[in-house]
Design a protein around this motif. Structure first.
Motif, PDB file in Angstrom:
ATOM      1  N   ARG A   1     -44.019  -4.142  -0.127  1.00  0.00           N
ATOM      2  CA  ARG A   1     -45.150  -4.638   0.651  1.00  0.00           C
ATOM      3  C   ARG A   1     -46.271  -5.108  -0.265  1.00  0.00           C
ATOM      4  N   ALA A   2     -46.724  -6.341  -0.040  1.00  0.00           N
ATOM      5  CA  ALA A   2     -47.784  -6.920  -0.863  1.00  0.00           C
ATOM      6  C   ALA A   2     -49.093  -6.147  -0.718  1.00  0.00           C
ATOM      7  N   VAL A   3     -49.328  -5.555   0.438  1.00  0.00           N
ATOM      8  CA  VAL A   3     -50.557  -4.792   0.667  1.00  0.00           C
ATOM      9  C   VAL A   3     -50.654  -3.631  -0.323  1.00  0.00           C
ATOM     10  N   LYS A   4     -49.553  -2.950  -0.541  1.00  0.00           N
ATOM     11  CA  LYS A   4     -49.532  -1.807  -1.466  1.00  0.00           C
ATOM     12  C   LYS A   4     -49.728  -2.280  -2.907  1.00  0.00           C
ATOM     13  N   ARG A   5     -49.056  -3.367  -3.273  1.00  0.00           N
ATOM     14  CA  ARG A   5     -49.194  -3.887  -4.636  1.00  0.00           C
ATOM     15  C   ARG A   5     -50.616  -4.374  -4.892  1.00  0.00           C
ATOM     16  N   ASN A   6     -51.196  -5.063  -3.923  1.00  0.00           N
ATOM     17  CA  ASN A   6     -52.558  -5.575  -4.079  1.00  0.00           C
ATOM     18  C   ASN A   6     -53.577  -4.448  -4.168  1.00  0.00           C
ATOM     19  N   ARG A   7     -53.341  -3.345  -3.494  1.00  0.00           N
ATOM     20  CA  ARG A   7     -54.268  -2.211  -3.568  1.00  0.00           C
ATOM     21  C   ARG A   7     -54.318  -1.654  -4.992  1.00  0.00           C
ATOM     22  N   ILE A   8     -53.156  -1.545  -5.618  1.00  0.00           N
ATOM     23  CA  ILE A   8     -53.117  -1.061  -7.000  1.00  0.00           C
ATOM     24  C   ILE A   8     -53.896  -2.009  -7.903  1.00  0.00           C
ATOM     25  N   LYS A   9     -53.684  -3.317  -7.738  1.00  0.00           N
ATOM     26  CA  LYS A   9     -54.402  -4.291  -8.557  1.00  0.00           C
ATOM     27  C   LYS A   9     -55.903  -4.231  -8.313  1.00  0.00           C
ATOM     28  N   ARG A  10     -56.314  -4.052  -7.060  1.00  0.00           N
ATOM     29  CA  ARG A  10     -57.745  -3.964  -6.749  1.00  0.00           C
ATOM     30  C   ARG A  10     -58.386  -2.752  -7.410  1.00  0.00           C
ATOM     31  N   LEU A  11     -57.696  -1.606  -7.379  1.00  0.00           N
ATOM     32  CA  LEU A  11     -58.236  -0.398  -8.000  1.00  0.00           C
ATOM     33  C   LEU A  11     -58.401  -0.576  -9.505  1.00  0.00           C
ATOM     34  N   ILE A  12     -57.390  -1.155 -10.143  1.00  0.00           N
ATOM     35  CA  ILE A  12     -57.464  -1.373 -11.596  1.00  0.00           C
ATOM     36  C   ILE A  12     -58.563  -2.377 -11.918  1.00  0.00           C
ATOM     37  N   ARG A  13     -58.622  -3.462 -11.160  1.00  0.00           N
ATOM     38  CA  ARG A  13     -59.602  -4.520 -11.407  1.00  0.00           C
ATOM     39  C   ARG A  13     -61.031  -4.003 -11.249  1.00  0.00           C
ATOM     40  N   GLU A  14     -61.280  -3.224 -10.216  1.00  0.00           N
ATOM     41  CA  GLU A  14     -62.630  -2.698  -9.981  1.00  0.00           C
ATOM     42  C   GLU A  14     -63.025  -1.711 -11.072  1.00  0.00           C
ATOM     43  N   SER A  15     -62.113  -0.860 -11.461  1.00  0.00           N
ATOM     44  CA  SER A  15     -62.396   0.089 -12.523  1.00  0.00           C
ATOM     45  C   SER A  15     -62.730  -0.632 -13.822  1.00  0.00           C
ATOM     46  N   LEU A  16     -61.976  -1.655 -14.146  1.00  0.00           N
ATOM     47  CA  LEU A  16     -62.231  -2.409 -15.367  1.00  0.00           C
ATOM     48  C   LEU A  16     -63.517  -3.217 -15.268  1.00  0.00           C
TER      49      LEU A  16
END
Length: 117
Positions: A56-71
């Motif tokens: 599911r793209a929703v799950k993959r995008n959530r991981i990317k959003r968390l990493i992106r925001e942290s960085l």
């Protein structure tokens, strides 16, 4: 959102970063580092989560959003953000699927300290 000057966009840039062979891994997050810098340019950053992690793209995008925001907050907190590498690619794994922001933030900070050392 990450500032435009820090974004890694082209497929060729991603593959060149993977090819260098320098990587760091911690808690379900892997960072591939590109070539060493020779000039005073900005470090480009990319984010990848494979379909093998979750279909599911929703799950993959959530991981990317968390990493992106942290960085993004890590860069904002440091006035002189600069690494010795031209590019970084953050690759998320299935271990990050059920983790919260604080966990991801701690992992990103640990990896960035490993890169800066």
């Amino acid at each position: 959102m990450l500032q435009r000057k820090y974004r890694l966009k082209k497929r060729t840039a991603f593959t060149a970063t993977y090819r260098t062979g320098v990587s760091f891994h911690k808690g379900g997050l892997t960072v591939f580092c590109g070539k060493l810098k020779t000039d005073n340019s900005d470090t480009k950053i990319g984010f990848v989560v494979s379909k093998k992690v979750h279909k599911r793209a929703v799950k993959r995008n959530r991981i990317k959003r968390l990493i992106r925001e942290s960085l993004r907050l890590y860069i904002k907190g440091r006035l002189d953000f600069d690494t010795k590498y031209m590019s970084l690619v953050f690759v998320g794994s299935a271990k990050l699927l059920d983790k919260d922001y604080n966990y991801v933030d701690n992992i990103v900070k640990k990896i960035m300290s490993m890169i800066d050392a």
